[in-house]
Motif scaffolding. Structure first.
Motif, mmCIF file in Angstrom:
data_model
loop_
_atom_site.group_PDB
_atom_site.id
_atom_site.type_symbol
_atom_site.label_atom_id
_atom_site.label_comp_id
_atom_site.label_asym_id
_atom_site.label_seq_id
_atom_site.Cartn_x
_atom_site.Cartn_y
_atom_site.Cartn_z
ATOM 1 N N LEU A 106 50.167 96.602 -3.880
ATOM 2 C CA LEU A 106 51.551 97.034 -3.632
ATOM 3 C C LEU A 106 52.066 98.004 -4.703
ATOM 4 O O LEU A 106 53.163 98.532 -4.597
ATOM 5 C CB LEU A 106 52.471 95.812 -3.514
ATOM 6 C CG LEU A 106 52.155 94.875 -2.341
ATOM 7 C CD1 LEU A 106 53.172 93.737 -2.252
ATOM 8 C CD2 LEU A 106 52.121 95.645 -1.015
ATOM 9 N N MET A 107 51.222 98.251 -5.735
ATOM 10 C CA MET A 107 51.581 99.288 -6.715
ATOM 11 C C MET A 107 51.245 100.678 -6.182
ATOM 12 O O MET A 107 51.668 101.678 -6.749
ATOM 13 C CB MET A 107 50.808 99.076 -8.025
ATOM 14 C CG MET A 107 51.183 97.812 -8.765
ATOM 15 S SD MET A 107 50.387 97.671 -10.374
ATOM 16 C CE MET A 107 48.794 97.023 -9.933
ATOM 17 N N ASP A 109 51.052 101.450 -2.521
ATOM 18 C CA ASP A 109 51.416 101.720 -1.127
ATOM 19 C C ASP A 109 52.509 102.781 -1.084
ATOM 20 O O ASP A 109 53.065 103.168 -2.116
ATOM 21 C CB ASP A 109 51.846 100.422 -0.419
ATOM 22 C CG ASP A 109 53.018 99.755 -1.115
ATOM 23 O OD1 ASP A 109 53.303 100.116 -2.280
ATOM 24 O OD2 ASP A 109 53.654 98.875 -0.511
ATOM 25 N N GLU A 111 55.880 104.314 -0.958
ATOM 26 C CA GLU A 111 57.211 103.789 -1.295
ATOM 27 C C GLU A 111 58.257 104.393 -0.377
ATOM 28 O O GLU A 111 57.964 105.227 0.463
ATOM 29 C CB GLU A 111 57.537 104.077 -2.760
ATOM 30 C CG GLU A 111 57.064 102.976 -3.708
ATOM 31 C CD GLU A 111 57.516 101.567 -3.294
ATOM 32 O OE1 GLU A 111 58.634 101.418 -2.786
ATOM 33 O OE2 GLU A 111 56.734 100.611 -3.452
ATOM 34 N N THR A 117 58.207 97.266 -2.335
ATOM 35 C CA THR A 117 57.046 96.372 -2.458
ATOM 36 C C THR A 117 56.507 96.485 -3.874
ATOM 37 O O THR A 117 56.490 97.570 -4.454
ATOM 38 C CB THR A 117 55.954 96.802 -1.470
ATOM 39 O OG1 THR A 117 55.603 98.147 -1.751
ATOM 40 C CG2 THR A 117 56.433 96.693 -0.035
ATOM 41 N N PHE A 118 56.084 95.378 -4.439
ATOM 42 C CA PHE A 118 55.615 95.444 -5.835
ATOM 43 C C PHE A 118 54.605 94.341 -6.164
ATOM 44 O O PHE A 118 54.570 93.293 -5.518
ATOM 45 C CB PHE A 118 56.798 95.384 -6.812
ATOM 46 C CG PHE A 118 57.712 94.211 -6.600
ATOM 47 C CD1 PHE A 118 57.517 93.020 -7.301
ATOM 48 C CD2 PHE A 118 58.787 94.278 -5.701
ATOM 49 C CE1 PHE A 118 58.361 91.935 -7.114
ATOM 50 C CE2 PHE A 118 59.630 93.202 -5.518
ATOM 51 C CZ PHE A 118 59.422 92.018 -6.221
ATOM 52 N N SER A 291 56.302 98.474 -9.017
ATOM 53 C CA SER A 291 56.375 98.838 -7.597
ATOM 54 C C SER A 291 55.580 100.090 -7.277
ATOM 55 O O SER A 291 55.188 100.302 -6.128
ATOM 56 C CB SER A 291 57.829 99.048 -7.176
ATOM 57 O OG SER A 291 58.405 100.071 -7.947
HETATM 58 CA CA CA Z 1 55.023 99.599 -3.759
#
Ligand code: CA
Length: 486
Positions: A106-107, A109, A111, A117-118, A291
Motif C-alpha cells: 500500500l506504499m 499503489d 494514490e 491506503t498505507f 502511504s
Molecule cells: Ca497508498
C-alpha cells in the motif's frame, strides 16, 4: 511512428533549450533516439546517437523487504490511537481482514483515493527499546534517479530516520541523507539543508531538520531527498542549462554514481511522538505509517539504449550500438573492434554513441597488424585448420578479389592466399624461415637477404650500371669544352 514521434520530441527539446524555457523539463532527458538512417556519399548509412530510456515511476518495478519481517501491524490484531488525541483509540489493524490490513504494497499503489491506503508498523509497545524498521527497495538493476524521492507519512514524520543507497545490489550501503528533529542529538551532525550545498559540496551527506520538526499536520507529511535541487547546482535554478549538468555527469564519475542506485533503504529509527516526552501510558499512539513512496528514474543503460523492459520480474536495457548486458555494459561478441565505452551526453544535443564495432570492419591496412600480433578475427583463425575446404569457405574466407589481403606477392586462390615459396602464413605475412630450424639467421633460412640474387634483381643491377655509364659519358661530353679552356 514512435521513431518520428521521438524525433519530434527531440526537435521540440532542442527548441526549448534554445529558447531557454523557464520550466522544469518533464524528465530532464531528451536522448530519445539511438540511431537514424542518413544518406551520405557511401549511400544509406546509420548515424548513431547517445540515447537513454525515458524517466518513469520506478516503484512499479521494485521488490520491497521489511526488517524485521513481522513488523507490519495486524498479526495479532491491535488497536492504535491517533497521535493528536490519545483518547481516540478506535482504529484497528487486522492483517486477516482486507479493509483493516496495512501491508507494504500500500506504499506503492495509486494514490488519490479516499481514504488513503498505507502500510503501518506495529505500535511502540516495547518502549524504551527503539522501534526500528528497515524498508528496503530493490530493483536488481542499476537505475539513475531523475527526480526527488518523496516519502509520505500518514501519522507524523519520524523523529529520526536515515535514507541509504546501495550501488551493489545491497551488499554495501552508504547514507544519502539523515533526518532528525535534532541532528546534533541524534547523529552528532550540524543541521543543514540542501540550500547550504554548493557545486563543491554537492556530494556531502547532510542531516536535515526540515522534514521532522515538531508535530506534523496533514499538509506537512512528506520527507524528501532533493535530487532536483542538487541538479540545479549545475543546471541553474530552473534546470534550463542542462548542458552544464550533462557535461559534469560526463566527466565526473562520482557525480554520476551519486544519482545511481540499485537499492534504497529507509531506516526508521524513532517514530513521531508529538511531544518532548513519550507518554508511556499510551504507547499505542506511536508507530510508523507510510502511504506513498515516489521514486522517479530511468534504467542505466550507459547511453546505449532508449528502452528498458521488465520481464520475469527483472528490468533490462534493450541495448543498441552493438552492446549487450543488463546495463549495455559490454560489446557484443565479435564486436570488440575497439574497447567498450559508455556513450557521452556531449556534444549537446545528440551526444556521442561510442558504438562497438565489428572486428572485421577494420580497415585493410590495420589487418596486417592484427594478424602479425596473432589477434586475428575469428573467421580468419578458423581457416588455419587443415580440414577447412571449399564447402565451408564462407566462414574460412581469408581473401577475395575485392579484399586483396595476401601479402608479399601472394595470390588469392579459392579465397585463400597462395604464397610464394619464401613466405607462409594465412596472408603470406611470415617469412618461411621463421618456422624453420635455426630461424631466419641460420644458413638455410632462405631469408631474402641471404638468398642468391634472382634473375630479376641481376637485370635490375645491370640496368642501373648502364645508366651510370651513360650519365658519366654525357657529363664528360658537356664539360669537355670547359676543361679545354682551363
Ligand atoms: Ca497508498
Amino acid at each position: 511512428m514512435r521513431f518520428q514521434f521521438a524525433l519530434t520530441l527531440q526537435a521540440i527539446w532542442t527548441g526549448m533549450c534554445h529558447a531557454a524555457m523557464q520550466h522544469y523539463p518533464a524528465a530532464w532527458g531528451h536522448y530519445d533516439v539511438c540511431k537514424s538512417q542518413v544518406y551520405s556519399d557511401e549511400g544509406l548509412t546509420w548515424d548513431y546517437m547517445a540515447c537513454q530510456p525515458e524517466a518513469a515511476d520506478m516503484t512499479q518495478f521494485l521488490k520491497v523487504t521489511l526488517d524485521p519481517p513481522n513488523i507490519t501491524c495486524g498479526d495479532p490484531p491491535e488497536t492504535y490511537c491517533a497521535l493528536e488525541n490519545p483518547y481516540m483509540c478506535n482504529n484497528e489493524c487486522d492483517a486477516s481482514t482486507e479493509e483493516l490490513s496495512h501491508p507494504p504494497e500500500l506504499m506503492f499503489d495509486t494514490e488519490g483515493r479516499n481514504p488513503t491506503t498505507f502500510w503501518q508498523s506495529t505500535t511502540w509497545k516495547k518502549y524504551p527499546k527503539p522501534l526500528l524498521v528497515n524498508i528496503t527497495l530493490s530493483w536488481n538493476k542499476t537505475i539513475e534517479l531523475t527526480d526527488d524521492i518523496v516519502i509520505t507519512f500518514e501519522s507524523g514524520r519520524p523523529e529520526q530516520m536515515v535514507l541509504e543507497k546501495s550501488l551493489d545490489y545491497g551488499r554495501t550501503w552508504q547514507p544519502y541523507q539523515f533526518y532528525a528533529t535534532d541532528c546534533l542529538d541524534a547523529f552528532t551532525m550540524e543541521p543543514k539543508t540542501v540550500q547550504d550545498l554548493s557545486q563543491h559540496t554537492l556530494l556531502d551527506i547532510i542531516c536535515t531538520e526540515d522534514y521532522s520538526r515538531g508535530y506534523v499536520w496533514k499538509n506537512d507529511k512528506t520527507v524528501r531527498f532533493e535530487i532536483k535541487d542538487r541538479f540545479a547546482l549545475f543546471a541553474g535554478p530552473r534546470l534550463h542549462n542542462m548542458a552544464s549538468l550533462y557535461g559534469q555527469l560526463d566527466t565526473t564519475k562520482n557525480l554520476r554514481d551519486f544519482f545511481t542506485i540499485t537499492d534504497l533503504r529507509i531506516r526508521l529509527l524513532r517514530p513521531a511522538t508529538g511531544a518532548t516526552m513519550v507518554d508511556e501510558s499510551s504507547l499505542s499512539r506511536y508507530f510508523y505509517a507510510i502511504s506513498d513512496i515516489k521514486v522517479q528514474g530511468r534504467c542505466k543503460c550507459n547511453l546505449h539504449a532508449n528502452s528498458c523492459v521488465f520481464d520475469k520480474e527483472k528490468l533490462s536495457c534493450e541495448c543498441e550500438h552493438n552492446t549487450t548486458g543488463p546495463d549495455c555494459g559490454r560489446c557484443k561478441r565479435n564486436y570488440q573492434g575497439r574497447a567498450w565505452s559508455a556513450g557521452s551526453y556531449l556534444p549537446i544535443p545528440k551526444g556521442t554513441a561510442n558504438i562497438c564495432e565489428y572486428k572485421q570492419a577494420l580497415a585493410p591496412s590495420s589487418i596486417h597488424k592484427h594478424v602479425s600480433s596473432l589477434t586475428v578475427a575469428p573467421q580468419v583463425a578458423l581457416s588455419t585448420a587443415p580440414s577447412v575446404h571449399a564447402a565451408n569457405s564462407k566462414r574460412a574466407r581469408v581473401c577475395d578479389n575485392e579484399l586483396l589481403r595476401c601479402q608479399n606477392g601472394g595470390e588469392c586462390v579459392n579465397n585463400r592466399c597462395s604464397c610464394p615459396p619464401s613466405y607462409t602464413g594465412l596472408l603470406c605475412e611470415k617469412p618461411r624461415c621463421e618456422s624453420e630450424l635455426g630461424g631466419c639467421k641460420g644458413p638455410d633460412s632462405g631469408q631474402a637477404s641471404l638468398k642468391p640474387p634472382s634473375l630479376c634483381s641481376l637485370l635490375t643491377l645491370l640496368l642501373l650500371d648502364l645508366l651510370v655509364v651513360v650519365v658519366v659519358f654525357f657529363l664528360l661530353g658537356w664539360l669537355s669544352p670547359l676543361i679545354v679552356k682551363i
